[in-house]
Design an enzyme around this catalytic site. Structure first.
Site, short mmCIF file in Angstrom:
data_model
loop_
_atom_site.label_atom_id
_atom_site.label_comp_id
_atom_site.label_asym_id
_atom_site.label_seq_id
_atom_site.Cartn_x
_atom_site.Cartn_y
_atom_site.Cartn_z
CB THR A 81 -1.02 0.00 1.17
OG1 THR A 81 -1.81 1.17 1.06
CG2 THR A 81 -0.36 -0.08 2.53
CD GLU A 82 -1.14 3.81 -3.17
OE1 GLU A 82 -1.09 2.57 -3.03
OE2 GLU A 82 -2.04 4.39 -3.83
CG ASN A 83 -0.97 4.12 3.20
OD1 ASN A 83 -1.09 3.20 2.39
ND2 ASN A 83 -1.52 4.08 4.38
#
Lengths: 220, 231
Positions: free
Chosen positions: A54-56
């Site tokens: 997840t890019e966060n």
């Protein structure tokens, strides 16, 4: 050979998620975009060893969190509370996008407004007057993953095709999509012509009628 | 300032932030948002600010409250439009706030570059899109890239989990997000933590942001929000 399932209707988005999940290679690192693609996670059993990014800032993301498992410090890119799996890792944003841009991520699956036959992707902005532009990580994902897949309905609510000869919405990425999964069929891009791999609720001949671009069948 | 200042109150921590400053604000949505520092900044009164953050505020807390107080001239962010970004939406549609949309990875890397002393860099993200307008395009190995410039902050407001008395930081889960990058990219980095521990108590192998990047630390009771609101 192209497989045509004309004895049934188009796939539901959940059935489509299952089709996509089957195509994701065992042990791959995968980013599932916000919206419909998140459903794919429900069809990836643990023994497949697929690691979700997840890019966060996380690898090894688990399912959505409920009740006492909700932790405000642990969310996915859609800001929904999620859980961590054994072997998870956390990292800051620059690292998260470096692993994407640097070609370390195997697959990402994105939603789309439009995909063109040449692989151009439009999924961030309608371009309508008064619409507030918001891109998030869409452009980084589009150029970052080794394999960029799209999950969408083949036709909009007004019946217009979303697989098009050229995107009319503002682009997210140029020539980046390798395969398009839709309720009516799976389309392989990247060659001289779009190849239909499989259809549901329509024959290739019917899709040729409804789409504005040339379609080849497999091994044609 | 060589040594990190340990402050007793968030109001002391944000003292001196000037009108017109560029302030990097940590957080991804509400995860990792430095709520107490932002509330103190509202009390402090600095205006005409340029805010660099991933989003443009949720609900009416944190960054949204700062926007609502009318202190922000411009927002640089990747994703302003959200289900609960009505404070920003209203200001933007009324023409009362400027917006620069930057792809999320470029936003992070531009701040990383600022903190790492990189003059500029080429990124493949956004090539051929409306966000490439006005940017130099250059081919490397047959692939086009855009020239991207660093984003440096006058101040960074960051939330971390714990600090030691020297200012070394550890974070919690995905609340880490932009914290380490912003801490390095600002002239003055101000950090709120839920706890300050004795120097030596943090495992040096686990420190994420070394104290060299941190100027001011204040302990504030952690306030947690989810997308559903405060809890």
């Amino acid at each position: 050979m192209t497989t045509e399932h004309v004895d049934r209707g188009p796939l539901s988005m959940d059935e489509l998620a299952e089709v996509i999940a089957r195509d994701i290679p065992e042990g791959s690192f995968v980013n599932l975009g916000i919206g419909q693609p998140t459903k794919i996670a429900d069809h990836l059993p643990a023994e497949r060893g697929v690691v979700l990014h997840t890019e966060n800032g996380m690898l090894g993301m688990g399912p959505a969190a409920h009740g006492d498992d909700v932790d405000a410090d642990l969310t996915n890119a859609g800001k929904v509370p999620v859980t961590e799996l054994p072997g998870a890792s956390y990292f800051h944003h620059a690292d998260s996008f470096a692993m994407m841009r640097g070609g370390h991520l195997d697959v990402c699956v994105l939603g789309a407004y439009q995909v063109a036959g040449n692989g151009d992707l439009a999924n961030w902005h309608t371009g309508k007057p008064g619409a507030i532009p918001a891109v998030g990580g869409a452009m980084d994902l589009a150029i970052g993953a080794k394999d960029v897949l799209v999950m969408m309905s083949l036709f909009g609510k007004d019946g217009s095709p979303k697989l098009v000869p050229a995107c009319t919405y503002p682009l997210t990425g140029v020539g980046c999509v390798s395969r398009v999964y839709t309720d009516h069929g799976v389309f392989e891009l990247g060659g001289d012509v779009v190849v239909v791999r499989e259809t549901w609720g329509a024959s290739v001949a019917e899709l040729r009628e409804r789409l504005d671009l040339p379609l080849a069948t497999k091994d044609e | 300032m060589a040594r990190t200042a340990l402050l007793d109150t968030v109001d002391e921590a944000v003292a001196g932030i000037e009108d017109g400053s560029t302030v990097l604000v940590g957080g991804f949505g509400l995860a990792g948002m430095p709520f107490d520092l932002i509330d103190a900044l509202i009390r402090q009164g600095a205006k005409d600010l340029t805010i660099v953050s991933n989003n443009a505020g949720n609900g009416e807390v944190g960054l949204a409250a700062l926007l609502k107080a009318g202190r922000v001239r411009k927002v640089v962010c990747s994703f302003p439009r959200q289900a609960d970004s009505y404070v920003f939406d209203e200001l933007y549609l009324a023409g009362r706030i400027e917006l620069e949309v930057v792809p999320q990875g470029n936003l992070a890397e531009r701040m990383r570059a600022a903190g790492a002393g990189i003059g500029a860099f080429y990124s493949p993200t956004a090539v051929g899109t409306p966000l490439a307008e006005g940017k130099e395009v250059r081919d490397f190995d047959g692939r086009p890239y855009l020239l991207e410039l660093p984003i440096k902050g006058d101040y960074a407001l960051v939330s971390a989990d714990r600090a030691d008395r020297l200012g070394n930081l550890v974070y919690r889960k995905t609340a880490r997000n932009f914290g380490p990058v912003m801490a390095a990219a600002a002239t003055t980095t101000i950090v709120q933590v839920s706890e300050v521990v004795a120097t030596g108590e943090l495992d040096p192998e686990a420190v994420v942001t070394p104290s060299i990047y941190v100027d001011r630390v204040v302990a504030a009771e952690a306030r947690h929000y989810t997308v559903q609101g405060a809890r």
